[in-house]
Design a protein around this motif. Structure first.
Motif, PDB file in Angstrom:
ATOM      1  N   VAL A 291       0.722  -1.148  -0.041  1.00 52.58           N
ATOM      2  CA  VAL A 291       0.044  -0.173  -0.011  1.00 52.58           C
ATOM      3  C   VAL A 291       0.981   1.437   0.033  1.00 52.58           C
ATOM      4  CG1 VAL A 291      -0.266   0.304   2.643  1.00 52.58           C
ATOM      5  CG2 VAL A 291      -2.092   1.333   0.945  1.00 52.58           C
ATOM      6  N   ARG A 292       2.234   1.471   0.521  1.00 49.40           N
ATOM      7  CA  ARG A 292       2.996   2.359   0.708  1.00 49.40           C
ATOM      8  C   ARG A 292       3.510   2.686  -0.788  1.00 49.40           C
ATOM      9  NH1 ARG A 292       5.318   4.053   5.270  1.00 49.40           N
ATOM     10  NH2 ARG A 292       7.438   4.109   4.152  1.00 49.40           N
ATOM     11  N   MET A 293       3.792   1.647  -1.670  1.00 49.35           N
ATOM     12  CA  MET A 293       4.246   1.553  -2.820  1.00 49.35           C
ATOM     13  C   MET A 293       3.296   2.166  -3.620  1.00 49.35           C
ATOM     14  SD  MET A 293       6.574  -1.814  -3.384  1.00 49.35           S
ATOM     15  CE  MET A 293       5.328  -2.770  -2.709  1.00 49.35           C
ATOM     16  N   VAL A 294       1.922   1.919  -3.622  1.00 50.82           N
ATOM     17  CA  VAL A 294       0.914   2.419  -4.192  1.00 50.82           C
ATOM     18  C   VAL A 294       0.868   3.925  -4.084  1.00 50.82           C
ATOM     19  CG1 VAL A 294      -1.454   2.479  -4.842  1.00 50.82           C
ATOM     20  CG2 VAL A 294      -0.355   0.109  -4.571  1.00 50.82           C
ATOM     21  N   GLU A 295       0.831   4.131  -3.033  1.00 54.24           N
ATOM     22  CA  GLU A 295       0.747   5.672  -2.400  1.00 54.24           C
ATOM     23  C   GLU A 295       1.840   6.483  -2.889  1.00 54.24           C
ATOM     24  OE1 GLU A 295      -1.264   4.958   1.874  1.00 54.24           O
ATOM     25  OE2 GLU A 295       0.928   5.220   1.709  1.00 54.24           O
ATOM     26  N   GLN A 296       3.042   5.756  -3.057  1.00 51.85           N
ATOM     27  CA  GLN A 296       4.283   6.391  -3.903  1.00 51.85           C
ATOM     28  C   GLN A 296       4.125   6.828  -5.052  1.00 51.85           C
ATOM     29  OE1 GLN A 296       7.285   7.543  -2.183  1.00 51.85           O
ATOM     30  NE2 GLN A 296       7.800   8.431  -4.186  1.00 51.85           N
ATOM     31  N   ILE A 297       3.416   5.761  -5.774  1.00 42.97           N
ATOM     32  CA  ILE A 297       3.384   5.901  -7.119  1.00 42.97           C
ATOM     33  C   ILE A 297       2.148   6.800  -7.669  1.00 42.97           C
ATOM     34  CG2 ILE A 297       2.266   4.387  -9.107  1.00 42.97           C
ATOM     35  CD1 ILE A 297       3.615   1.937  -7.977  1.00 42.97           C
TER      36      ILE A 297
END
Length: 339
Positions: A291-297
């Motif tokens: 979920v953190r990677m999706v937020e980053q993207i």
């Protein structure tokens, strides 16, 4: 069959568990523990099957009400624990979040690391962590247990060596991973003890949900009592379990009791997007890093924090009738206190 390990000594005591997970019966007279059962699978499995049938028919002598809190991971330790990364949506997001291309070879050659198998956590045991700054994360996965696997087997041959299936919480310390990978020599400190579901099941217990060497059911992950994810474990598993076992055995034998993990269960959006939280109508995630990677993207920065002391994660899988198959991994994060 459904098998479990009572907490009793380092390797525990083997029991059989009823299909509905309500009752158990001792099986230590057939094999003292699960490791022994796997090592002698061809000779002991018919006896275990007979007693399992008696248990489900309410005819097993000495059966008892099952208390999952008294169960260890099915194998409290193993000679070999290797974890793959078969869900390439997860890998793709990791690379995309740091603006790195995913090599084409990732689609044909599985990623895999070898973890520590000397001491696993029980499925309801606390996750002890030294510091929140290490980036404490859970990873909801599936794993298989094999018997003796010859070196250089094909995937078709490897399928015959898969004897049991279970769930995994592959605990990760995300704050330590970049430094370790930068050394070019893989994980070590970033991968503390994992925990496995209290129940391990033979593939036939899954019925039609087990096909093509994959478990075709959703994996449910709750964080602090709220649904965090329920991704489907089958469709986006690029490498099947037979392929993962064959990969692990390419240049070495795997001893009976070897555990091979799937990696984090992960689904993209139907339109190819990176995946949505449950609250936004998506299937959610099996780890916080995703979920953190999706937020980053999507937003340029991660806002979701990793686990804090006192946080609790629950990982479980249900059949199409809503019945728990493997029991639950249910763990709280606590601060490690040296003796």
């Amino acid at each position: 069959m459904k098998l479990a390990t009572l907490k009793n000594g380092r390797d525990g005591e083997l029991i059989l568990v009823s299909r509905d997970l309500t009752r158990g019966v001792a099986a230590s007279d057939i094999a003292t523990n699960l490791q022994q059962a796997i090592e002698r699978w061809e000779s002991v499995s018919p006896m275990l099957e007979a007693r399992y049938k008696e248990l489900n028919d309410a005819k097993a002598h000495g059966s008892f009400e099952l208390d999952q809190s008294k169960l260890h991971s099915p194998l409290p330790r193993t000679y070999h624990w290797a974890d793959g990364s078969a869900y390439l949506n997860h890998v793709k997001l990791v690379r995309q979040a740091r603006n790195a291309e995913m090599p084409e070879t990732f689609w044909t050659d599985p990623l895999m690391y070898q973890g520590g198998g000397d001491k696993f956590l029980a499925p309801t045991e606390d996750i002890e962590a030294v510091s929140e700054e290490h980036g404490i994360d859970f990873e909801g996965e599936i794993a298989v247990i094999t018997d003796d696997v010859p070196m250089a087997v094909t995937a078709e041959q490897a399928a015959k060596h898969i004897k049991l299936i279970m769930l995994v919480n592959d605990v990760s310390l995300r704050g330590l991973i970049p430094g370790e990978l930068a050394k070019g020599f893989g994980f070590f400190q970033a991968k503390p003890a994992s925990a496995f579901s209290p129940i391990a099941v033979t593939p036939d217990e899954l019925g039609e949900a087990w096909h093509d060497g994959k478990v075709n059911l959703p994996l449910t992950v709750n964080l602090n009592g709220e649904k965090f994810g329920h991704p489907e474990a089958g469709p986006d598993m690029v490498f099947s379990f037979p392929q993962l076992v064959a990969h692990a055995a390419k240049t070495r034998y795997l001893g009976a009791g070897a555990i091979i993990g799937s990696g984090t269960v992960s689904n993209p959006d139907p339109d190819g997007g990176p995946g949505k939280p449950v609250a936004d109508g998506g299937v959610g995630y099996s780890c916080l890093a995703e979920v953190r990677m999706v937020e980053q993207i999507l937003h340029g920065a991660a806002k979701t924090s990793f686990m804090r002391f006192g946080d609790r994660v629950r990982i479980e899988m249900f059949d199409r009738n809503g019945k728990s198959i493997f029991g639950a991994i249910d763990q709280q994060v606590v601060k490690y206190k040296a003796d």
